[in-house]
Design a protein around this motif. Sequence first.
Motif, PDB file in Angstrom:
ATOM      1  N   ALA A  43       0.736  -1.169   0.010  1.00 25.07           N
ATOM      2  CA  ALA A  43       0.057   0.226  -0.145  1.00 25.07           C
ATOM      3  C   ALA A  43       0.895   1.309  -0.018  1.00 25.07           C
ATOM      4  O   ALA A  43       0.395   2.300  -0.416  1.00 25.07           O
ATOM      5  CB  ALA A  43      -0.870   0.001   1.127  1.00 25.07           C
ATOM      6  N   LEU A  44       2.274   1.157   0.614  1.00 24.31           N
ATOM      7  CA  LEU A  44       2.879   2.200   0.875  1.00 24.31           C
ATOM      8  C   LEU A  44       4.227   2.440  -0.347  1.00 24.31           C
ATOM      9  O   LEU A  44       4.776   3.383  -0.333  1.00 24.31           O
ATOM     10  CB  LEU A  44       3.203   2.475   2.326  1.00 24.31           C
TER      11      LEU A  44
ATOM     12  N   ASP B  85       4.320   2.425  -3.457  1.00 24.09           N
ATOM     13  CA  ASP B  85       4.291   3.336  -4.627  1.00 24.09           C
ATOM     14  C   ASP B  85       4.513   4.668  -4.253  1.00 24.09           C
ATOM     15  O   ASP B  85       4.681   5.610  -5.178  1.00 24.09           O
ATOM     16  CB  ASP B  85       2.871   3.288  -5.139  1.00 24.09           C
ATOM     17  N   ALA B  86       4.228   5.232  -3.085  1.00 20.95           N
ATOM     18  CA  ALA B  86       4.488   6.522  -2.664  1.00 20.95           C
ATOM     19  C   ALA B  86       5.940   6.815  -2.170  1.00 20.95           C
ATOM     20  O   ALA B  86       6.257   7.812  -1.622  1.00 20.95           O
ATOM     21  CB  ALA B  86       3.382   6.947  -1.648  1.00 20.95           C
ATOM     22  N   SER B  87       6.797   5.855  -2.359  1.00 22.95           N
ATOM     23  CA  SER B  87       8.044   5.873  -1.755  1.00 22.95           C
ATOM     24  C   SER B  87       9.190   5.620  -2.781  1.00 22.95           C
ATOM     25  O   SER B  87       8.691   4.964  -3.965  1.00 22.95           O
ATOM     26  CB  SER B  87       8.229   5.169  -0.513  1.00 22.95           C
TER      27      SER B  87
ATOM     28  N   HIS C 268       6.957  14.779  -1.969  1.00 27.20           N
ATOM     29  CA  HIS C 268       6.001  13.797  -1.761  1.00 27.20           C
ATOM     30  C   HIS C 268       5.271  13.345  -0.585  1.00 27.20           C
ATOM     31  O   HIS C 268       4.640  12.053  -0.693  1.00 27.20           O
ATOM     32  CB  HIS C 268       6.313  12.555  -2.589  1.00 27.20           C
TER      33      HIS C 268
ATOM     34  N   GLU D 198       1.702  12.990  -0.226  1.00 27.80           N
ATOM     35  CA  GLU D 198       1.041  11.887  -0.918  1.00 27.80           C
ATOM     36  C   GLU D 198       1.213  10.451   0.006  1.00 27.80           C
ATOM     37  O   GLU D 198       0.529   9.778  -0.010  1.00 27.80           O
ATOM     38  CB  GLU D 198       1.934  11.523  -2.190  1.00 27.80           C
ATOM     39  N   PHE D 199       2.739  10.416   0.655  1.00 31.59           N
ATOM     40  CA  PHE D 199       2.771   9.329   1.248  1.00 31.59           C
ATOM     41  C   PHE D 199       1.940   9.286   2.560  1.00 31.59           C
ATOM     42  O   PHE D 199       1.291   8.258   2.626  1.00 31.59           O
ATOM     43  CB  PHE D 199       4.403   9.243   1.805  1.00 31.59           C
TER      44      PHE D 199
ATOM     45  N   ALA E  81      -1.397   8.046   1.822  1.00 27.56           N
ATOM     46  CA  ALA E  81      -1.560   6.686   1.270  1.00 27.56           C
ATOM     47  C   ALA E  81      -1.671   6.070   2.586  1.00 27.56           C
ATOM     48  O   ALA E  81      -2.291   5.073   2.697  1.00 27.56           O
ATOM     49  CB  ALA E  81      -0.190   5.958   0.610  1.00 27.56           C
TER      50      ALA E  81
ATOM     51  N   THR F 268      -5.387   6.118   3.837  1.00 31.05           N
ATOM     52  CA  THR F 268      -6.062   5.306   2.981  1.00 31.05           C
ATOM     53  C   THR F 268      -6.071   3.887   3.339  1.00 31.05           C
ATOM     54  O   THR F 268      -7.254   3.127   3.474  1.00 31.05           O
ATOM     55  CB  THR F 268      -5.634   5.517   1.361  1.00 31.05           C
ATOM     56  N   LEU F 269      -4.560   3.577   3.649  1.00 30.89           N
ATOM     57  CA  LEU F 269      -4.726   2.284   4.187  1.00 30.89           C
ATOM     58  C   LEU F 269      -5.601   2.148   5.549  1.00 30.89           C
ATOM     59  O   LEU F 269      -5.972   1.360   5.748  1.00 30.89           O
ATOM     60  CB  LEU F 269      -3.133   1.985   4.509  1.00 30.89           C
TER      61      LEU F 269
ATOM     62  N   ARG G 252      -8.860   1.842   4.832  1.00 27.91           N
ATOM     63  CA  ARG G 252      -9.360   0.402   3.994  1.00 27.91           C
ATOM     64  C   ARG G 252      -9.012  -0.924   5.173  1.00 27.91           C
ATOM     65  O   ARG G 252      -9.682  -1.772   5.047  1.00 27.91           O
ATOM     66  CB  ARG G 252      -8.240   0.313   3.001  1.00 27.91           C
TER      67      ARG G 252
END
Lengths: 238, 139
Positions: free
Chosen positions: A176-177, A179-181, A205, A208-209, A212, A215-216, A219
């Motif tokens: 989940a994380l 892609d933001a790193s 970024h 964005e991180f 994310a 969001t996690l 979810r």
Amino acid sequence: MTTYVYGIARRGHGRLPERMGGIGDPPCPVRTVEQGDLVALVSDAPQELRPKRRDLLAHQNVLAEAGAGGPVLPMRFGGVSPDDDAVRAVLAEHEKRYLERLEALDGKVEYNVKATHDEEAVLHQVLAENAELRAMSDANRKAGGGTYEQKLRLGERIAAAVQQREATDAVMVERALEDASEERSPGPQSTGWLANISFLVKREHTAEFLAAVDTLRERAPHLVLQVHGPLPPYSFTG
Amino acid sequence: MTVVPAQQGGSGGTSGLYDVLELVLDRGLVIDAFVRVSLVGIEILKIDIRVVVASVDTYLRFAEACNRLDLEAGPHRSPGLPDLVGEITESGARGKSKGALSGAAQTISDAFKEAREESEPEPRPRARRTASRRKEEQE
């Protein structure tokens, strides 16, 4: 007098916290040792250096201050050089490698993420997903909690199911994380977490991180996520 | 406690020492030519805080928890966890007088236990604590 080293930066860093208080009591003033294109952030080392809370904080604060002004390779706490000349020798010997790493870390910070299960929520999930466990639990409850043996049997099955979830949830956190790193690194081995991962994130970024992470959280509300950062890139010094 | 003032500017930059201790002590650049300070006592940090271990204690705890669990209620109710970081930071400051990190770490892990126990609806069986004590000593 021995020399304590906090971190290594490029000579052109420009905003190193010189004269800031470092480790020791009273705090030894932070200064620099230069060699080639590199500069080490150092102070005198107290006579008897031990990992005291105060000194750990000083180490951390010096690096945070320096990191705010440009890339710094953070040293692990507790490295003492015999003198300034020995620091210069090390900088000269590894100049290329350190410069490359500083280049790679430019504009990036570390975020450490630790995940645990919220026990009640994860038990809910495990029971919701498994009719057999639900039936066992119901039977126990109707029997006023069940016998010692019944409790053990149910508990063992549930522990196995929770453990399985720990493994799959650890992968979920990482996916989940990532892609933001830019990079990721497993945290030091310690128990108590189902996941302990450090992420290298571009400064621009970070929003964005963190989004994310949020969001996690939404979810996967059965996860308790602790996020620490921005930190000096301890886990990414190469 | 305010730590790392230079880290402002990003939310989540309020890490206390405990939260990043393992990184300061176990990550970061190491130079072979340098003498390293002794980290005796640090292994206490590896104490489990909330880990699933295959033990009778855990099985019984889970079974009891399932008995109490209200399956009709949503699974996502507020867990009512205490503000762990606050608790730890406050208690951690007491470790100062002990000087060595082993003292501070002990205090911090004690704080964790205290915080955990305060958050439990009923007192944890004594046996579990002694069991985890033994585990620490073995490690």
